[in-house]
Design a protein around this motif. Structure first.
Motif, PDB file in Angstrom:
ATOM      1  N   LEU A  42      35.987 -17.833  85.143  1.00 38.65           N
ATOM      2  CA  LEU A  42      34.916 -18.669  85.179  1.00 38.65           C
ATOM      3  C   LEU A  42      35.183 -20.019  85.762  1.00 38.65           C
ATOM      4  O   LEU A  42      34.316 -20.682  85.814  1.00 38.65           O
ATOM      5  N   ASN A  43      36.432 -20.563  85.456  1.00 39.77           N
ATOM      6  CA  ASN A  43      36.862 -21.903  85.799  1.00 39.77           C
ATOM      7  C   ASN A  43      38.188 -21.780  86.332  1.00 39.77           C
ATOM      8  O   ASN A  43      39.140 -22.193  85.780  1.00 39.77           O
ATOM      9  N   ILE A  44      38.020 -21.439  87.732  1.00 36.33           N
ATOM     10  CA  ILE A  44      39.039 -21.274  88.470  1.00 36.33           C
ATOM     11  C   ILE A  44      39.607 -22.574  89.110  1.00 36.33           C
ATOM     12  O   ILE A  44      38.779 -23.544  89.475  1.00 36.33           O
ATOM     13  N   PRO A  45      41.116 -22.816  88.935  1.00 39.38           N
ATOM     14  CA  PRO A  45      41.513 -24.319  89.225  1.00 39.38           C
ATOM     15  C   PRO A  45      41.160 -24.629  90.674  1.00 39.38           C
ATOM     16  O   PRO A  45      41.098 -23.448  91.364  1.00 39.38           O
ATOM     17  N   ALA A  46      40.959 -25.677  91.354  1.00 40.91           N
ATOM     18  CA  ALA A  46      40.661 -26.015  92.633  1.00 40.91           C
ATOM     19  C   ALA A  46      42.008 -25.555  93.637  1.00 40.91           C
ATOM     20  O   ALA A  46      41.620 -25.148  94.648  1.00 40.91           O
ATOM     21  N   GLY A  47      43.033 -25.690  92.949  1.00 39.61           N
ATOM     22  CA  GLY A  47      44.517 -25.243  93.578  1.00 39.61           C
ATOM     23  C   GLY A  47      44.881 -24.004  93.482  1.00 39.61           C
ATOM     24  O   GLY A  47      43.990 -23.152  93.494  1.00 39.61           O
ATOM     25  N   CYS A  48      46.105 -23.812  93.239  1.00 39.26           N
ATOM     26  CA  CYS A  48      46.681 -22.540  93.146  1.00 39.26           C
ATOM     27  C   CYS A  48      46.287 -22.120  91.926  1.00 39.26           C
ATOM     28  O   CYS A  48      46.432 -22.775  90.701  1.00 39.26           O
ATOM     29  N   ALA A  49      45.759 -20.661  91.768  1.00 40.27           N
ATOM     30  CA  ALA A  49      45.439 -20.253  90.514  1.00 40.27           C
ATOM     31  C   ALA A  49      46.483 -20.023  89.340  1.00 40.27           C
ATOM     32  O   ALA A  49      46.028 -20.165  88.323  1.00 40.27           O
ATOM     33  N   PHE A  50      47.749 -19.976  89.936  1.00 35.13           N
ATOM     34  CA  PHE A  50      48.612 -19.763  88.999  1.00 35.13           C
ATOM     35  C   PHE A  50      49.262 -21.227  88.474  1.00 35.13           C
ATOM     36  O   PHE A  50      50.380 -21.302  87.544  1.00 35.13           O
ATOM     37  N   CYS A  51      48.757 -22.341  88.782  1.00 38.14           N
ATOM     38  CA  CYS A  51      49.221 -23.683  88.591  1.00 38.14           C
ATOM     39  C   CYS A  51      49.529 -23.905  87.112  1.00 38.14           C
ATOM     40  O   CYS A  51      50.383 -24.540  86.619  1.00 38.14           O
ATOM     41  N   THR A  52      48.570 -23.773  86.325  1.00 36.10           N
ATOM     42  CA  THR A  52      48.232 -23.992  84.963  1.00 36.10           C
ATOM     43  C   THR A  52      49.435 -23.260  84.066  1.00 36.10           C
ATOM     44  O   THR A  52      49.936 -23.653  82.914  1.00 36.10           O
ATOM     45  N   ARG A  53      50.098 -22.302  84.692  1.00 38.40           N
ATOM     46  CA  ARG A  53      51.179 -21.538  84.016  1.00 38.40           C
ATOM     47  C   ARG A  53      52.558 -21.422  84.509  1.00 38.40           C
ATOM     48  O   ARG A  53      53.585 -21.028  83.929  1.00 38.40           O
ATOM     49  N   CYS A  54      52.507 -22.296  85.844  1.00 38.97           N
ATOM     50  CA  CYS A  54      53.912 -22.415  86.539  1.00 38.97           C
ATOM     51  C   CYS A  54      54.731 -23.681  85.857  1.00 38.97           C
ATOM     52  O   CYS A  54      54.311 -24.705  85.973  1.00 38.97           O
ATOM     53  N   GLU A  55      55.961 -23.375  85.778  1.00 43.38           N
ATOM     54  CA  GLU A  55      56.979 -24.308  85.333  1.00 43.38           C
ATOM     55  C   GLU A  55      57.218 -25.266  86.419  1.00 43.38           C
ATOM     56  O   GLU A  55      57.636 -26.355  86.156  1.00 43.38           O
ATOM     57  N   LYS A  56      57.010 -25.065  87.740  1.00 45.92           N
ATOM     58  CA  LYS A  56      57.317 -25.628  88.606  1.00 45.92           C
ATOM     59  C   LYS A  56      56.080 -26.366  89.212  1.00 45.92           C
ATOM     60  O   LYS A  56      56.387 -26.752  90.606  1.00 45.92           O
ATOM     61  N   ALA A  57      55.180 -26.136  88.763  1.00 46.94           N
ATOM     62  CA  ALA A  57      53.847 -26.642  89.313  1.00 46.94           C
ATOM     63  C   ALA A  57      53.882 -28.180  89.870  1.00 46.94           C
ATOM     64  O   ALA A  57      54.594 -29.087  89.115  1.00 46.94           O
ATOM     65  N   MET A  58      53.450 -28.711  90.913  1.00 47.58           N
ATOM     66  CA  MET A  58      53.335 -29.890  91.642  1.00 47.58           C
ATOM     67  C   MET A  58      51.806 -30.704  91.357  1.00 47.58           C
ATOM     68  O   MET A  58      50.951 -29.796  91.522  1.00 47.58           O
ATOM     69  N   LYS A  59      51.662 -31.915  91.712  1.00 41.30           N
ATOM     70  CA  LYS A  59      50.190 -32.451  91.695  1.00 41.30           C
ATOM     71  C   LYS A  59      49.666 -31.550  93.087  1.00 41.30           C
ATOM     72  O   LYS A  59      48.255 -31.455  92.870  1.00 41.30           O
ATOM     73  N   VAL A  60      50.042 -31.176  94.139  1.00 43.53           N
ATOM     74  CA  VAL A  60      49.461 -30.624  95.266  1.00 43.53           C
ATOM     75  C   VAL A  60      48.756 -29.177  94.786  1.00 43.53           C
ATOM     76  O   VAL A  60      47.897 -28.666  95.213  1.00 43.53           O
ATOM     77  N   CYS A  61      49.669 -28.647  93.646  1.00 41.92           N
ATOM     78  CA  CYS A  61      49.288 -27.102  93.408  1.00 41.92           C
ATOM     79  C   CYS A  61      47.955 -27.319  92.602  1.00 41.92           C
ATOM     80  O   CYS A  61      47.352 -26.270  92.616  1.00 41.92           O
ATOM     81  N   LEU A  62      47.486 -28.359  91.985  1.00 40.30           N
ATOM     82  CA  LEU A  62      46.404 -28.469  91.251  1.00 40.30           C
ATOM     83  C   LEU A  62      45.092 -28.673  92.311  1.00 40.30           C
ATOM     84  O   LEU A  62      43.964 -28.224  91.590  1.00 40.30           O
ATOM     85  N   ASP A  63      45.311 -29.363  93.430  1.00 40.26           N
ATOM     86  CA  ASP A  63      44.187 -29.734  93.925  1.00 40.26           C
ATOM     87  C   ASP A  63      44.059 -28.818  95.374  1.00 40.26           C
ATOM     88  O   ASP A  63      42.808 -29.000  95.981  1.00 40.26           O
ATOM     89  N   HIS A  64      44.957 -28.208  95.815  1.00 43.50           N
ATOM     90  CA  HIS A  64      44.718 -27.561  97.182  1.00 43.50           C
ATOM     91  C   HIS A  64      45.321 -25.995  97.101  1.00 43.50           C
ATOM     92  O   HIS A  64      46.579 -25.822  96.411  1.00 43.50           O
ATOM     93  N   VAL A  65      44.693 -25.139  97.467  1.00 39.91           N
ATOM     94  CA  VAL A  65      45.034 -23.870  97.636  1.00 39.91           C
ATOM     95  C   VAL A  65      46.039 -23.503  98.723  1.00 39.91           C
ATOM     96  O   VAL A  65      45.873 -23.929  99.840  1.00 39.91           O
ATOM     97  N   PRO A  66      47.290 -23.109  98.505  1.00 42.77           N
ATOM     98  CA  PRO A  66      48.500 -22.824  99.396  1.00 42.77           C
ATOM     99  C   PRO A  66      47.959 -21.858 100.458  1.00 42.77           C
ATOM    100  O   PRO A  66      47.455 -20.707 100.007  1.00 42.77           O
TER     101      PRO A  66
END
Length: 371
Positions: free
Chosen positions: A280-304
């Motif tokens: 119901l609330n999919i992140p704007a970026g990568c769907a896995f970013c909230t659980r990824c240990e290596k997530a970066m700022k770009v992962c939050l805002d942009h779909v790879p």
């Protein structure tokens, strides 16, 4: 190029709920050719089963395909009417559901249910349908098939009921078989027998198979291509060797770390941190970013973008894009043209600094990025 048997293009499927719209499938694409086996892997809620149900158009009343297409032999079946889809199901494409006990009607005999499917999709009379039912039960390894057609589902074991479901799915010799978690409710020994049976039947009948599962180990040896899904999107796709030995997405790596191995008996299994994504609330970026240990700022805002990381191996992860900067620098030093570097790596030199600006699928010069 020869026409694909099944081609799913940018498929979107949603469900309307009291809390809002659930975006279960968010732009999945893949092709399936005759005689090939495609595996779709992901944890519960990743969208793999909804993808299968979207192909068959057997979604719940509150579900609907909101975008994309499903092409069977070049025809978009999402535009077909109910009668056309009724002819497609069973005759062209069949499905084996997860739990045979809930899929088989408890008040009708095995024979009744097998014969119904045969009578519905073929021109056989009742006597011929009964003979075909017995023949199919024999084909899938059910002992005493003439006796079994008179029995009810509760009189058969779990493995036997699953064989009946396979027989029912294959009775009309479909081009495509979708197996939705076909071995989940079975013990390990029966599970191996069912998988071996499906492989043997696939070789005999030449059909294409879509195997939907949460267990990478189940499909390691039988799939020509594996798709890893998370949050209704494709994280990674490639051959079994590529997925198992050279995973290029952090979610795939997490799935592999959670599989027990005889080589790591003394090591503690590492689960994937966090909770499954809220659709119901999919992140704007990568769907896995909230659980990824290596997530970066770009992962939050942009779909790879889905990018090639090896031979017949693609992944959607910003870490892969960033690793290409070194390659861009090498190409630049070798005198390669600016646009060619951008097309190959996604990186471009602007005012003395490297900027990530990938070529989008369909953009001029980006043919190698499009599926």
């Amino acid at each position: 190029m020869a026409e694909h048997l099944l081609s799913v293009k940018d498929l979107h499927t949603s469900f309307t709920t009291d809390h809002g719209e659930v975006h279960a499938v968010n732009g999945i694409s893949f092709d399936l050719d005759p005689g090939k086996v495609l595996g779709i892997v992901g944890e519960s809620g990743s969208g793999k089963s909804v993808t299968a149900y979207s192909i068959m158009q057997i979604l719940a009343d509150n579900g609907r395909i909101t975008g994309g297409s499903v092409e069977y032999k070049g025809q978009d079946i999402t535009k077909w009417n109910k009668n056309q889809m009724a002819g497609f199901r069973g005759k062209c494409c069949s499905i084996i559901f997860q739990d045979p006990m809930t899929s088989l009607n408890p008040v009708f005999t095995i024979g009744n249910q097998l014969e119904e499917a045969i009578l519905l999709h073929t021109k056989k009379n009742r006597a011929q349908a009964k003979a075909r039912a017995i023949e199919m039960l024999s084909l899938v390894g059910v002992n005493e098939p003439a006796k079994r057609v008179k029995q009810y589902p509760y009189e058969l074991s779990g493995g036997m009921r699953q064989r009946v479901m396979i027989a029912m799915a294959l009775a009309c010799e479909p081009d495509i078989l979708i197996a939705d978690e076909p071995t989940t409710a079975l013990d390990v020994t029966i599970q191996a027998q069912i998988l071996e049976l499906m492989q043997d039947l696939q070789k005999k009948l030449g059909m294409a198979i879509i195997m939907v599962t949460h267990d990478l180990g189940v499909i390691a040896t039988m799939c020509d291509e594996i798709i890893v899904m998370y949050g209704g999107r494709v994280c990674e796709r490639g051959t079994a060797d590529a997925i198992f030995y050279e995973p290029a997405h952090e979610y795939t790596k997490g799935l592999l770390r959670s599989i027990p191995s005889v080589d790591r008996m003394k090591e503690r299994l590492v689960p994937i941190a966090g909770n499954p994504i809220n659709l119901l609330n999919i992140p704007a970026g990568c769907a896995f970013c909230t659980r990824c240990e290596k997530a970066m700022k770009v992962c939050l805002d942009h779909v790879p973008l889905e990018r090639k990381v090896g031979e017949d191996h693609l992944a959607s992860c910003w870490l892969n894009d960033l690793s290409l900067q070194h390659k861009a620098e090498e190409l630049s030093a070798a005198g390669v043209r600016r646009e060619e570097i951008r097309r190959e790596t996604g990186w471009i030199l602007e005012a003395g600094e490297w900027v990530f600006d990938p070529v989008a699928p369909g953009e001029e010069g980006g043919a190698d990025l499009a599926r």
